[in-house]
Design a protein around this motif. Structure first.
Motif, short mmCIF file in Angstrom:
data_model
loop_
_atom_site.label_atom_id
_atom_site.label_comp_id
_atom_site.label_asym_id
_atom_site.label_seq_id
_atom_site.Cartn_x
_atom_site.Cartn_y
_atom_site.Cartn_z
N VAL A 8 -42.56 6.62 -47.06
CA VAL A 8 -41.46 7.39 -47.11
C VAL A 8 -40.78 7.74 -45.63
CG1 VAL A 8 -41.03 9.98 -47.71
CG2 VAL A 8 -42.26 8.24 -49.07
N ILE A 9 -41.67 8.00 -44.59
CA ILE A 9 -41.36 8.35 -43.28
C ILE A 9 -40.61 7.20 -42.73
CG2 ILE A 9 -41.99 8.87 -41.00
CD1 ILE A 9 -44.44 10.53 -42.22
N LEU A 10 -41.18 5.93 -43.02
CA LEU A 10 -40.29 4.78 -42.47
C LEU A 10 -38.93 4.71 -43.11
CD1 LEU A 10 -40.85 2.04 -40.92
CD2 LEU A 10 -41.69 1.07 -42.95
N TRP A 11 -38.75 4.78 -44.32
CA TRP A 11 -37.51 4.72 -44.99
C TRP A 11 -36.45 5.81 -44.68
CZ3 TRP A 11 -35.57 0.19 -45.77
CH2 TRP A 11 -36.25 -0.94 -46.03
N ALA A 12 -37.15 7.06 -44.52
CA ALA A 12 -36.29 8.34 -44.24
C ALA A 12 -35.56 8.11 -43.03
CB ALA A 12 -36.91 9.46 -44.47
N THR A 13 -36.39 7.50 -41.77
CA THR A 13 -35.93 7.19 -40.50
C THR A 13 -34.99 6.14 -40.75
OG1 THR A 13 -38.27 7.90 -39.82
CG2 THR A 13 -36.74 6.57 -38.30
N THR A 14 -35.15 5.18 -41.52
CA THR A 14 -34.01 4.14 -41.59
C THR A 14 -32.86 4.60 -41.99
OG1 THR A 14 -35.88 2.51 -42.03
CG2 THR A 14 -33.69 1.97 -42.59
N TYR A 15 -32.75 5.44 -42.94
CA TYR A 15 -31.33 5.81 -43.50
C TYR A 15 -30.94 7.32 -42.85
CZ TYR A 15 -31.45 2.73 -47.34
OH TYR A 15 -31.53 1.46 -48.03
N LEU A 16 -31.50 7.72 -41.63
CA LEU A 16 -31.19 8.80 -40.98
C LEU A 16 -29.64 8.54 -40.35
CD1 LEU A 16 -31.58 11.49 -39.86
CD2 LEU A 16 -32.68 10.31 -37.82
#
Length: 221
Positions: A8-16
């Motif tokens: 979740v952290i990885l993908w939330a960062t990706t779409y930031l």
């Protein structure tokens, strides 16, 4: 091994970057700060196109810094522990190739479509787009699909499709199922097939790989 939290952290960062650009476009389109003193001053002294370029550049730079920080947080322990042989196991890489452009097509579509086809001035459109991003992230996390995440190569890591084995070539010839088709994430730009590496499973068939190039670990098979 990773759980859902890391994904979740990885993908939330990706779409930031996408979310920040959407927020800026929404605020700018609705002139929320148009009457403030600083906005009036900027309008007199700075061209709108130049101001937009500065904001977008700032978003990209900030996002890249966050990408690297998240990658350090996720992988620093793996780099150290694999080097010290505290975790993982030795393997040989029999073959590897980079991911193709087609592997990134779904991610690129979800990244670009909101920017080019949706009017961010509408609050409804803005909320719907955010909901779609959340759903996409949920799909990625549910399916353990992290191989196309740009956080990896933006932080100096490579992603390969690889065939790995922890046995000799003779053993593989007798039992081909020993070889595994996996995805590896690594700092190594080139994988020397004559040497052994050390891997630790992250999720599914995705492994983190580090060099284990020592004299006693060379591949005799």
């Amino acid at each position: 091994m990773w759980g859902k939290r890391e994904q979740v952290i990885l993908w939330a960062t990706t779409y930031l970057p996408l979310v920040l650009i959407m927020v800026y476009r929404f605020v700018d389109s609705n002139d929320y700060f148009k009457t403030t003193e600083w906005a009036t001053w900027l309008a007199k002294h700075l061209d709108k196109t130049l101001f937009d370029l500065i904001i977008i550049t700032a978003i990209i730079v900030i996002s890249l810094v966050i990408y690297r920080l998240v990658a350090v947080w996720l992988f620093s322990d793996y780099d150290r522990q694999l080097k010290d042989k505290e975790i993982g196991k030795n393997v040989s890489v029999r073959k590897y190739v980079r991911l193709s452009v087609n592997d990134y097509s779904f991610f690129l579509m979800t990244l670009l479509l909101p920017l080019i086809s949706i009017d961010q001035a509408s609050a409804i459109n803005f909320m719907v787009t955010l909901a779609i991003i959340v759903i996409v992230i949920a799909i990625y996390v549910k399916t353990d699909f992290i191989s196309v995440c740009p956080v990896f190569f933006m932080s100096g890591r490579q992603v390969y499709k690889a065939i790995i084995s922890d046995q000799s070539k003779e053993a593989e010839a007798a039992d081909p199922s020993i070889r595994k088709d996996v995805i590896v994430i690594t700092r190594e730009k080139l994988l020397n097939l004559n040497y052994r590496f050390r891997t630790e499973k992250l999720i599914g068939n995705i492994y983190y790989l580090a060099s284990n190039n020592t004299d006693d670990d060379s591949d005799d098979g």
